[in-house]
Each structure stands twice: as structure tokens, then as C-alpha cells.
Design an enzyme around this catalytic site. Structure first.
Site, PDB file in Angstrom:
ATOM      1  N   SER A  59       0.808  -1.218   0.000  1.00  0.00           N
ATOM      2  CA  SER A  59       0.000   0.000   0.000  1.00  0.00           C
ATOM      3  C   SER A  59       0.841   1.269   0.000  1.00  0.00           C
ATOM      4  O   SER A  59       0.485   2.254  -0.655  1.00  0.00           O
ATOM      5  CB  SER A  59      -0.948   0.000   1.207  1.00  0.00           C
ATOM      6  OG  SER A  59      -1.916  -1.010   1.063  1.00  0.00           O
ATOM      7  N   ASP A  97      -4.617  -0.861  -5.292  1.00  0.00           N
ATOM      8  CA  ASP A  97      -3.195  -0.521  -5.212  1.00  0.00           C
ATOM      9  C   ASP A  97      -2.303  -1.754  -5.286  1.00  0.00           C
ATOM     10  O   ASP A  97      -1.109  -1.650  -5.552  1.00  0.00           O
ATOM     11  CB  ASP A  97      -2.902   0.266  -3.933  1.00  0.00           C
ATOM     12  CG  ASP A  97      -3.394  -0.450  -2.684  1.00  0.00           C
ATOM     13  OD1 ASP A  97      -4.213  -1.392  -2.800  1.00  0.00           O
ATOM     14  OD2 ASP A  97      -2.985  -0.063  -1.573  1.00  0.00           O
ATOM     15  N   HIS A  98      -2.869  -2.923  -5.042  1.00  0.00           N
ATOM     16  CA  HIS A  98      -2.158  -4.208  -5.147  1.00  0.00           C
ATOM     17  C   HIS A  98      -3.186  -5.304  -4.948  1.00  0.00           C
ATOM     18  O   HIS A  98      -4.332  -5.047  -4.572  1.00  0.00           O
ATOM     19  CB  HIS A  98      -1.037  -4.331  -4.103  1.00  0.00           C
ATOM     20  CG  HIS A  98      -1.518  -4.155  -2.699  1.00  0.00           C
ATOM     21  ND1 HIS A  98      -2.208  -5.130  -2.015  1.00  0.00           N
ATOM     22  CD2 HIS A  98      -1.439  -3.104  -1.845  1.00  0.00           C
ATOM     23  CE1 HIS A  98      -2.521  -4.691  -0.803  1.00  0.00           C
ATOM     24  NE2 HIS A  98      -2.071  -3.460  -0.675  1.00  0.00           N
ATOM     25  N   HIS A 109      -5.607 -10.209   4.865  1.00  0.00           N
ATOM     26  CA  HIS A 109      -4.436 -10.637   5.634  1.00  0.00           C
ATOM     27  C   HIS A 109      -4.780 -11.688   6.693  1.00  0.00           C
ATOM     28  O   HIS A 109      -3.881 -12.338   7.226  1.00  0.00           O
ATOM     29  CB  HIS A 109      -3.774  -9.431   6.294  1.00  0.00           C
ATOM     30  CG  HIS A 109      -2.954  -8.604   5.357  1.00  0.00           C
ATOM     31  ND1 HIS A 109      -1.969  -9.131   4.568  1.00  0.00           N
ATOM     32  CD2 HIS A 109      -2.982  -7.269   5.074  1.00  0.00           C
ATOM     33  CE1 HIS A 109      -1.419  -8.172   3.837  1.00  0.00           C
ATOM     34  NE2 HIS A 109      -2.019  -7.040   4.124  1.00  0.00           N
TER      35      HIS A 109
END
EC number: 5.4.2.12
Length: 542
Positions: free
Chosen positions: A63, A465-466, A428
Site C-alpha cells: 500500500s 493498489d495491489h 491478511h
């Protein structure tokens, strides 16, 4: 195309693209809004990892790096990548700080010392950077070059150092310059917790020639493993001797030292030990403060013997803003990020996220700048206080969306940026049902905000962003996958048809990356991109 107002950048953090499957939290989710826009609006896929965001090739995005690239409008190379790429281009061998060091060591007729972590852990140093320095010394005829090898075993396998040292010896043999003069574990040489007695052991080996002795660095490591099977990190200071048993040259008066670690935190203390004139006073004051707090002190407090005089010291990157030493790769300052260009045009902007991603839409998006620009408002919602976000996958997205909707409806902003943290933060945890809820929450929030933007004659760009949420099962182990990915990320442009930004009238260029977003946003706003922005607008007219 008419200029839309407002323009919204919605960052679906961690929402990557991957084939549907049992581990794809994005495809498993019921996301009618995003699915509809993907099917009916201009779309493309963006690169968000590796060299495309300034990271080493193949490395997952994150991020911080993602938002930095988005706001900068150019690929912001991380220090390690900048150095590696400069070796490939040849710029490394023309680096002013290195060439000055070479000139000084030649004029003085003294020795060159290269200190740093060896191996391929890649967190603090890279072996190719040391090899580049050895190649530079060979090119410049600096034959008296000595390496003080800090051994890893923390970011590498505990006893992998022996193999890395053999590789280094082979590199030295091929290049024809360099000798390893000392070997010591990073536990000592790279302490960062003010345990000065550890740093003192490294100093003693490099400067005083004090420590275990070995006839070559391979033997030094083999002997160290016999003393302590924990391996490389804990190798006690070992001085390498010549055939007569005399220690190889130590760091002495007038010598030149280049520290080749690119990460700063674990080489600040060894730098101070070598270079700071009032080091002993600083150490005494620090320990006195520890004593006042009732903390246990070491049995003996290390004090540096007389400082080596007239050293010339070069750091690979900026280790500390207060250090007055030469820097080979100074910080890359982003002088004209997206937010500044918008502010300079007299336009209003709104940056919003919940706590977990608030620094990303402010500090990182704005080119590592803490203060807002003129006309920039920042609004944060507190992230929920839970142990792990699978327990509350909605996080604070609804509050973020409600505040954003108020901002859109106020009609005072030309540009708005929002980050929805859910796919990444819940991703996560690796808990698939929670990740599904996280993605559904973001879709629901976008379904409230995006239509309001379009209704005002505006346009919304939806991106990530990813990647993360799209890969929840590790393909190798079959267990949970909780890390980011190198997958492509979506880019969707949803706009009022009156702007001419429909799928029939424009397309979004293929092969883009995050650095292209700032130029795209400025294109939508009718503004020229900053001269430093090397990214290009994704919008192509049909």
C-alpha cells in the site's frame, strides 16, 4: 470529451484480479455494482508490483509503494531498486559519491573499506551492490580494498552464510580486487537497540583487529558454526590474517569507508561508532537515562577508544538526516505530486480513509508530505478495535462512505480520493468467508457513492493498489494465503454519459501501471500533468 466534475478516485485496497476459484475472495463475493461497471464501462488492468512500482522484479506490491506511485505520476524506485537499476545502466560506476571516495583514497594513498551485510536476503543489502563496488574499484585501480562482512542468518537461512561467502570469494577472484578482512554476525554489527557493547565488538574487529582469528573467511565461518550452531547472525568478531598470521589492514587514519547497506535503521549505530566525535558522551547519557528509569544496564558499558581520525565515510542511502557524510543515493523527493498540481490550479480536494489506510491517502499519496496542500481537506474514520478484522469485515467502510457521500453532495470538491481498506486488511487474515463479506461491503459502499458522482456530471475511477483478496489459498501448500500478490489490479472508469467517457467513445489503454493514474486524473480535470510525471493518461479516444 467534456470535463467531468467532480472526479473521484476510489481505491479498493487489495482487490486484485485472478481466475475465479474457491480461494478467490473477490469472485466468491456478490458484487453487483463492480460487476455491472466492469461489464459496461471502460476498463483496463494495471500492473501494481515489481519494477512497475519501483520494487525489485517479481516482488509483491504494497500500500505504501502503491499510493506513492499513484500520487507521484511516475515510477518511484525504492532505494534497493534504484541502485540495482543503476548498475544495469552503468550510472552506478559514475556515481559522484563513489568517484569522490576513489579520488580521496588515491590522493591519500590509503585503504578502501567496504562494510555491510552480505548475501541475498534483500532486506538490508544486496550482493550485486557489493559486487558493483568491487567492479568499480577494479575499474579505478583501487587495489587496496578490504571487505568487512556482516553475516545475515535472519533474513536468510541460519547457516546459509558459508555459501554466500564462497560466492563472494568467487566474485573477488573474477574481478581481481578485494579481500575479506573481518567477519561478524549482524547481531553485533547491525544492532539498533543501543546495545553498544555489541557494536563495540564489531568496532574492535574492524578498527583494532581484536577478535577470533582465521586464515580466510571460509574458515572463519566454519569455526564460528562450531562455536555457536545458531549460525550467521551470531558469528563473533573474527579477524582475517595473512599467511604470516598478521591481521589484514584495519580501518585506520585517512582511510575511506563505504557502507553498502541500503536500509538505514541497522547501520546507524555502526556509523556513529566510526564517525561521531562525541559518541562516548552520547552513550554515557543514554545509559544514565536508562538507569534513571530503573532499567538494567550491561555489566560493562562500552566506550570507544580514540576515534580513527580523518576517515572519509560514504553511506549508500541517507541513514539519518543529521549525518553529514556523503550519500551515494540521496532520497528521491517528489516535488509535484497529484495533490500539489490540483492545489496549484486553485481546485478543492478531499482525501478520506479509515485509520488503517489514512496515511496512504495523505502522506504517501502526497509524495511523503505530512501537511495538506491548499484547498485539501482530510477526513478519517476510526478503524474498529478488534483483534483481527475477520471479526468485523465491514470495518468502518460504511462511515467512510457516508462522509464521502456528504462531501460529494456538498459540490465544493473538484477531486476526491477514498481508500476502502477491507479487501486488504481482512485478506491478511486468510479467513475466506470474512474476505467475501469485506468485498461485498466495498461494493455496497461504492454503490452509494459512485452514482452520486455520476449524477453531478462527474467521473469515478475505481482501482486497487495491489492484490490480496483474490488469492486466499496458497497454491503450494493448500493452506491460507495471507500476503499480497503480484496480480494485476482493475481500473474502471464510470462517468456521466454526457462527458463522452463511455465505452463507445473512449477506451482505457492496456499495459498501464499505477504511475499512469495521476496523469489520467489530471487529464479528466483538464489540467496539464507535472513536468516530472513520466506516467501517461490511460484515456484513448476511439
Amino acid at each position: 470529451m467534456t470535463t467531468p466534475r467532480p472526479v473521484l478516485l476510489a481505491i479498493m485496497d487489495g482487490w486484485g484480479l485472478a481466475p475465479a476459484g474457491p480461494g478467490n475472495g473477490v469472485s466468491l463475493a456478490n458484487t453487483p455494482n463492480v460487476n455491472h461497471w466492469m461489464a459496461t464501462c471502460p476498463t483496463t488492468q494495471l500492473h501494481a508490483s515489481g519494477l512497475d512500482v519501483g520494487l525489485p522484479e517479481g516482488q509483491i506490491g504494497n500500500s505504501e509503494v502503491g499510493h506513492l506511485n499513484i500520487g507521484a505520476g511516475l515510477v518511484v524506485y525504492q532505494d534497493s531498486t534504484r541502485i540495482s537499476e543503476s548498475i544495469k545502466s552503468g550510472e552506478f560506476f559514475e556515481n559522484p559519491a563513489f568517484l569522490e571516495a576513489v579520488q580521496i583514497v588515491k590522493e591519500r594513498g590509503t585503504n578502501m573499506h567496504l562494510i555491510g551485510l552480505i548475501g541475498r536476503g534483500g532486506v538490508h543489502a544486496y550482493d550485486i551492490h557489493l559486487a558493483g563496488l568491487l567492479q568499480l574499484m577494479a575499474q579505478q585501480g583501487v587495489n587496496h580494498t578490504y571487505i568487512h562482512a556482516f553475516m545475515d542468518g535472519r533474513d536468510t537461512l541460519p547457516q546459509s552464510g558459508l555459501g554466500y561467502m564462497r560466492e563472494l570469494q568467487q566474485t573477488i577472484s573474477q574481478i581481481g580486487v578485494g579481500q575479506v578482512a573481518s567477519v561478524i554476525g549482524r547481531y553485533y554489527a547491525m544492532d539498533r537497540d543501543k546495545r553498544w557493547e555489541r557494536v563495540g565488538a564489531a568496532y574492535a574487529a574492524m578498527v583494532e583487529g581484536v577478535g577470533h582469528t582465521a586464515s580466510d573467511p571460509i574458515s572463519a565461518i566454519e569455526q564460528a558454526y562450531l562455536r555457536d550452531a545458531r549460525g550467521d547472525e551470531f558469528i563473533e568478531a573474527t579477524v582475517i590474517t595473512d599467511s604470516a598470521g598478521v591481521a589484514l589492514p584495519r580501518i585506520s587514519t585517512g582511510d575511506v569507508v563505504i557502507c553498502f547497506n541500503f536500509r538505514a535503521d541497522r547501520v546507524r549505530q555502526i556509523t556513529r561508532a566510526l564517525m561521531q566525535s562525541d559518541l562516548n558522551t552520547m552513550i554515557q547519557e543514554w545509559y544514565a537515562n536508562q538507569a534513571e528509569q530503573g532499567l538494567q544496564l550491561p555489566t560493562t558499558i562500552w566506550q570507544r577508544p580514540e576515534q580513527v581520525s580523518n576517515l572519509h565515510y560514504v553511506t549508500m542511502t541517507q541513514y539519518d538526516a543529521t549525518f553529514p557524510y556523503a550519500i551515494a543515493y540521496p532520497p528521491h523527493y517528489i516535488t509535484e505530486p497529484l495533490a500539489k498540481v490540483i492545489a496549484d490550479a486553485g481546485k478543492r480536494q478531499y482525501h478520506s480513509a479509515e485509520t488503517e489506510k489514512y496515511p496512504h491517502v495523505t502522506f504517501f499519496l502526497n509524495g511523503r508530505r505530512e501537511e495538506p496542500f491548499a484547498g485539501e481537506d482530510r477526513v478519517m474514520a476510526a478503524s474498529p478495535k478488534v483483534a483481527t478484522y475477520d471479526l468485523q469485515p465491514e470495518m468502518s467502510a460504511e462511515e467512510v462512505a457516508a462522509k464521502l457521500l456528504d462531501a460529494v453532495n456538498s459540490q465544493i470538491y473538484d477531486f476526491l480520493v477514498v481508500n476502502f481498506a477491507n479487501p486488504d486488511m481482512v485478506g491478511h487474515t486468510g479467513v475466506i468467508p470474512a474476505v467475501v463479506k469485506a468485498c461485498e461491503t466495498v461494493d455496497r459502499c461504492l454503490g452509494q457513492v459512485v452514482p452520486a458522482v455520476v449524477a453531478q456530471g462527474g467521473a469515478a475511477i475505481l482501482i486497487a493498489d495491489h492484490g490480496n483478496a483474490e488469492q486466499m489459498i496458497d497454491p503450494q501448500t493448500g493452506g491460507p494465503h495471507t500476503a499480497h500478490t503480484t496480480n494485476l489490479v482493475p481500473c474502471i472508469l464510470v462517468a456521466d454519459p454526457a462527458t463522452g467517457l463511455t465505452r463507445e467513445q473512449i477506451s482505457l489503454r492496456a499495459g498501464g501501471r499505477l504511475a499512469d493514474l495521476a496523469p489520467t486524473i489530471l487529464d479528466l480535470l483538464g489540467l496539464q500533468k507535472a513536468a516530472a510525471m513520466t506516467g501517461t493518461s490511460l484515456i484513448e479516444t476511439k
